[in-house]
Scaffold this motif. Structure first.
Motif, PDB file in Angstrom:
ATOM      1  N   GLU A 147     -34.704 -17.570 -14.311  1.00 23.81           N
ATOM      2  CA  GLU A 147     -36.135 -17.720 -14.065  1.00 23.81           C
ATOM      3  C   GLU A 147     -36.321 -18.874 -13.081  1.00 23.81           C
ATOM      4  O   GLU A 147     -36.468 -20.026 -13.483  1.00 23.81           O
ATOM      5  CB  GLU A 147     -36.890 -17.986 -15.379  1.00 23.81           C
ATOM      6  N   PRO A 148     -36.271 -18.587 -11.785  1.00 23.89           N
ATOM      7  CA  PRO A 148     -36.343 -19.652 -10.781  1.00 23.89           C
ATOM      8  C   PRO A 148     -37.738 -20.258 -10.676  1.00 23.89           C
ATOM      9  O   PRO A 148     -38.737 -19.633 -11.043  1.00 23.89           O
ATOM     10  CB  PRO A 148     -35.970 -18.932  -9.486  1.00 23.89           C
ATOM     11  N   THR A 149     -37.795 -21.471 -10.163  1.00 24.69           N
ATOM     12  CA  THR A 149     -39.070 -22.140  -9.893  1.00 24.69           C
ATOM     13  C   THR A 149     -39.071 -22.589  -8.431  1.00 24.69           C
ATOM     14  O   THR A 149     -38.014 -22.756  -7.828  1.00 24.69           O
ATOM     15  CB  THR A 149     -39.249 -23.380 -10.783  1.00 24.69           C
ATOM     16  N   ILE A 150     -40.270 -22.774  -7.878  1.00 28.13           N
ATOM     17  CA  ILE A 150     -40.370 -23.260  -6.499  1.00 28.13           C
ATOM     18  C   ILE A 150     -39.690 -24.628  -6.373  1.00 28.13           C
ATOM     19  O   ILE A 150     -38.932 -24.886  -5.444  1.00 28.13           O
ATOM     20  CB  ILE A 150     -41.843 -23.366  -6.047  1.00 28.13           C
ATOM     21  N   ASP A 151     -39.987 -25.530  -7.322  1.00 30.31           N
ATOM     22  CA  ASP A 151     -39.397 -26.873  -7.274  1.00 30.31           C
ATOM     23  C   ASP A 151     -37.872 -26.806  -7.313  1.00 30.31           C
ATOM     24  O   ASP A 151     -37.180 -27.499  -6.565  1.00 30.31           O
ATOM     25  CB  ASP A 151     -39.909 -27.732  -8.429  1.00 30.31           C
ATOM     26  N   GLY A 152     -37.347 -25.975  -8.206  1.00 27.90           N
ATOM     27  CA  GLY A 152     -35.898 -25.845  -8.314  1.00 27.90           C
ATOM     28  C   GLY A 152     -35.296 -25.234  -7.057  1.00 27.90           C
ATOM     29  O   GLY A 152     -34.237 -25.674  -6.585  1.00 27.90           O
ATOM     30  N   TYR A 153     -35.992 -24.245  -6.509  1.00 25.66           N
ATOM     31  CA  TYR A 153     -35.478 -23.594  -5.306  1.00 25.66           C
ATOM     32  C   TYR A 153     -35.462 -24.552  -4.112  1.00 25.66           C
ATOM     33  O   TYR A 153     -34.526 -24.548  -3.315  1.00 25.66           O
ATOM     34  CB  TYR A 153     -36.323 -22.368  -4.994  1.00 25.66           C
ATOM     35  N   LEU A 154     -36.476 -25.381  -4.018  1.00 25.93           N
ATOM     36  CA  LEU A 154     -36.511 -26.385  -2.953  1.00 25.93           C
ATOM     37  C   LEU A 154     -35.349 -27.367  -3.093  1.00 25.93           C
ATOM     38  O   LEU A 154     -34.730 -27.756  -2.103  1.00 25.93           O
ATOM     39  CB  LEU A 154     -37.844 -27.130  -2.964  1.00 25.93           C
ATOM     40  N   MET A 199     -27.728 -11.839  -2.445  1.00 27.27           N
ATOM     41  CA  MET A 199     -28.301 -11.116  -3.589  1.00 27.27           C
ATOM     42  C   MET A 199     -29.213 -12.029  -4.403  1.00 27.27           C
ATOM     43  O   MET A 199     -30.315 -11.642  -4.803  1.00 27.27           O
ATOM     44  CB  MET A 199     -27.186 -10.556  -4.478  1.00 27.27           C
ATOM     45  N   ILE A 200     -28.758 -13.250  -4.638  1.00 27.38           N
ATOM     46  CA  ILE A 200     -29.570 -14.203  -5.390  1.00 27.38           C
ATOM     47  C   ILE A 200     -30.826 -14.542  -4.594  1.00 27.38           C
ATOM     48  O   ILE A 200     -31.927 -14.657  -5.157  1.00 27.38           O
ATOM     49  CB  ILE A 200     -28.753 -15.459  -5.721  1.00 27.38           C
ATOM     50  N   GLY A 201     -30.698 -14.680  -3.279  1.00 30.43           N
ATOM     51  CA  GLY A 201     -31.846 -14.960  -2.437  1.00 30.43           C
ATOM     52  C   GLY A 201     -32.911 -13.884  -2.537  1.00 30.43           C
ATOM     53  O   GLY A 201     -34.117 -14.188  -2.597  1.00 30.43           O
ATOM     54  N   ARG A 202     -32.495 -12.625  -2.553  1.00 24.43           N
ATOM     55  CA  ARG A 202     -33.460 -11.525  -2.683  1.00 24.43           C
ATOM     56  C   ARG A 202     -34.160 -11.568  -4.030  1.00 24.43           C
ATOM     57  O   ARG A 202     -35.374 -11.332  -4.128  1.00 24.43           O
ATOM     58  CB  ARG A 202     -32.749 -10.180  -2.493  1.00 24.43           C
ATOM     59  N   LYS A 203     -33.412 -11.876  -5.080  1.00 27.26           N
ATOM     60  CA  LYS A 203     -34.014 -11.932  -6.415  1.00 27.26           C
ATOM     61  C   LYS A 203     -35.031 -13.056  -6.501  1.00 27.26           C
ATOM     62  O   LYS A 203     -36.133 -12.880  -7.029  1.00 27.26           O
ATOM     63  CB  LYS A 203     -32.922 -12.130  -7.470  1.00 27.26           C
ATOM     64  N   ASN A 220     -43.117 -13.840  -3.233  1.00 22.56           N
ATOM     65  CA  ASN A 220     -43.761 -12.580  -2.835  1.00 22.56           C
ATOM     66  C   ASN A 220     -42.893 -11.764  -1.887  1.00 22.56           C
ATOM     67  O   ASN A 220     -43.392 -11.079  -0.983  1.00 22.56           O
ATOM     68  CB  ASN A 220     -45.127 -12.846  -2.179  1.00 22.56           C
ATOM     69  N   GLY A 221     -41.586 -11.855  -2.080  1.00 26.62           N
ATOM     70  CA  GLY A 221     -40.659 -11.059  -1.292  1.00 26.62           C
ATOM     71  C   GLY A 221     -40.341 -11.608   0.081  1.00 26.62           C
ATOM     72  O   GLY A 221     -39.609 -10.969   0.848  1.00 26.62           O
ATOM     73  N   LYS A 222     -40.846 -12.794   0.428  1.00 25.37           N
ATOM     74  CA  LYS A 222     -40.579 -13.360   1.757  1.00 25.37           C
ATOM     75  C   LYS A 222     -39.078 -13.591   1.948  1.00 25.37           C
ATOM     76  O   LYS A 222     -38.424 -14.184   1.101  1.00 25.37           O
ATOM     77  CB  LYS A 222     -41.319 -14.690   1.940  1.00 25.37           C
ATOM     78  N   GLU A 223     -38.570 -13.160   3.082  1.00 27.45           N
ATOM     79  CA  GLU A 223     -37.161 -13.391   3.410  1.00 27.45           C
ATOM     80  C   GLU A 223     -37.050 -14.677   4.223  1.00 27.45           C
ATOM     81  O   GLU A 223     -37.615 -14.792   5.306  1.00 27.45           O
ATOM     82  CB  GLU A 223     -36.584 -12.233   4.216  1.00 27.45           C
ATOM     83  N   LEU A 224     -36.334 -15.631   3.683  1.00 30.05           N
ATOM     84  CA  LEU A 224     -36.164 -16.904   4.381  1.00 30.05           C
ATOM     85  C   LEU A 224     -35.159 -16.774   5.518  1.00 30.05           C
ATOM     86  O   LEU A 224     -34.315 -15.877   5.535  1.00 30.05           O
ATOM     87  CB  LEU A 224     -35.685 -17.972   3.395  1.00 30.05           C
ATOM     88  N   GLU A 225     -35.239 -17.718   6.460  1.00 29.86           N
ATOM     89  CA  GLU A 225     -34.304 -17.749   7.579  1.00 29.86           C
ATOM     90  C   GLU A 225     -32.876 -18.013   7.103  1.00 29.86           C
ATOM     91  O   GLU A 225     -31.910 -17.655   7.787  1.00 29.86           O
ATOM     92  CB  GLU A 225     -34.721 -18.831   8.584  1.00 29.86           C
ATOM     93  N   PHE A 226     -32.744 -18.639   5.951  1.00 30.02           N
ATOM     94  CA  PHE A 226     -31.436 -18.921   5.357  1.00 30.02           C
ATOM     95  C   PHE A 226     -30.610 -17.645   5.219  1.00 30.02           C
ATOM     96  O   PHE A 226     -29.381 -17.667   5.255  1.00 30.02           O
ATOM     97  CB  PHE A 226     -31.656 -19.564   3.986  1.00 30.02           C
ATOM     98  N   TYR A 227     -31.301 -16.509   5.076  1.00 32.94           N
ATOM     99  CA  TYR A 227     -30.638 -15.230   4.833  1.00 32.94           C
ATOM    100  C   TYR A 227     -30.678 -14.320   6.055  1.00 32.94           C
ATOM    101  O   TYR A 227     -30.549 -13.099   5.931  1.00 32.94           O
ATOM    102  CB  TYR A 227     -31.273 -14.554   3.616  1.00 32.94           C
ATOM    103  N   LYS A 228     -30.864 -14.908   7.231  1.00 31.73           N
ATOM    104  CA  LYS A 228     -30.872 -14.137   8.472  1.00 31.73           C
ATOM    105  C   LYS A 228     -29.816 -14.690   9.430  1.00 31.73           C
ATOM    106  O   LYS A 228     -29.604 -15.900   9.490  1.00 31.73           O
ATOM    107  CB  LYS A 228     -32.247 -14.212   9.145  1.00 31.73           C
ATOM    108  N   TRP A 229     -29.191 -13.792  10.174  1.00 30.24           N
ATOM    109  CA  TRP A 229     -28.174 -14.186  11.150  1.00 30.24           C
ATOM    110  C   TRP A 229     -28.488 -13.538  12.493  1.00 30.24           C
ATOM    111  O   TRP A 229     -29.015 -12.416  12.547  1.00 30.24           O
ATOM    112  CB  TRP A 229     -26.776 -13.742  10.700  1.00 30.24           C
TER     113      TRP A 229
END
Length: 223
Positions: free
Chosen positions: A51-58, A153-157, A164-173
């Protein structure tokens, strides 16, 4: 006759060069919920039930950026000539993470300072890189390649749950990721051709430490 792990590895035939050995050892350290070839039992919640949180993800993103910045610096300095092989591979993540953290700021979130998991890992690989190239290459491989697989996979989850499903640049090449990975595999194999069997085994034996450090950073997502 007792066969040591190192001797067992030596006796196996790997068709994809030394990288196949690195991958084999890494897969064995995955838990059964992380990968079908994983051998370790899951401790605590399986990652699919996090159960991720914004604070934890940051916190996770900030500590990850510190580690990737450190890797870039090590490769640029190239205390050992082989490190220069891994500059500008297209797998670099620090710049993408900087964009993501700026986006979070624009959304009104406070970006924290790095915490001990990222700081400790950065210090460790910086010191290791100056004296032990085989062990350092192990961390390079596991950090970058894990992000392109389980990390995605974890990033997508996480994105589905809290962004809201936003794909971060971290997961783009930029470019074709499978080809970028293949290019780096070939570089790793070429570098390892100059290592003794003992040096190769030493590299493989560093895998568990890489998993421990990266695991501590990953668990910040739930902080």
């Amino acid at each position: 006759m007792v066969v040591t792990v190192a001797e067992e590895r030596t006796s196996k035939r790997y068709t994809g060069g030394f990288v196949d050995e690195m991958r084999s050892v890494a897969m064995k350290l995955h838990t059964k919920d992380q990968a079908k070839d994983g051998e370790k039992e899951t401790q605590g919640k399986p990652w699919r039930k996090w159960e991720p949180t914004i604070d934890g993800y940051l916190k996770f993103l900030v500590d990850s950026k510190l580690v990737y910045d450190t890797l870039d610096t090590i490769l640029d300095k190239a205390d050992f000539p082989e490190y220069a092989e891994f500059r500008n591979t297209g797998l670099e993540r620090a710049g993408n993470l900087a964009i993501d953290l700026e986006w979070f700021k624009e959304q009104g979130h406070i970006v924290p300072e790095p915490l001990s998991p990222g700081i400790n890992y950065s210090i460790y690989i910086e010191e290791l890189s100056k004296k032990d190239p085989q062990a350092f290459i192990c961390h390079f491989y596991n950090t970058y390649f894990a992000h392109t697989a389980g990390g995605r996979m974890i990033g997508r989850k996480v994105a589905a749950k809290i962004l809201n499903g936003k794909e971060l640049e971290f997961y783009k090449w930029d470019g074709d990721l499978p080809q970028l990975l293949q290019n780096v595999r070939e570089k790793l194999n070429r570098v390892a051709e100059n290592w003794t069997r003992e040096e190769k085994n030493h590299c493989l034996e560093e895998t568990e430490k890489s998993f421990e450090f990266n695991g501590d950073i990953l668990h910040l997502i739930m902080a």
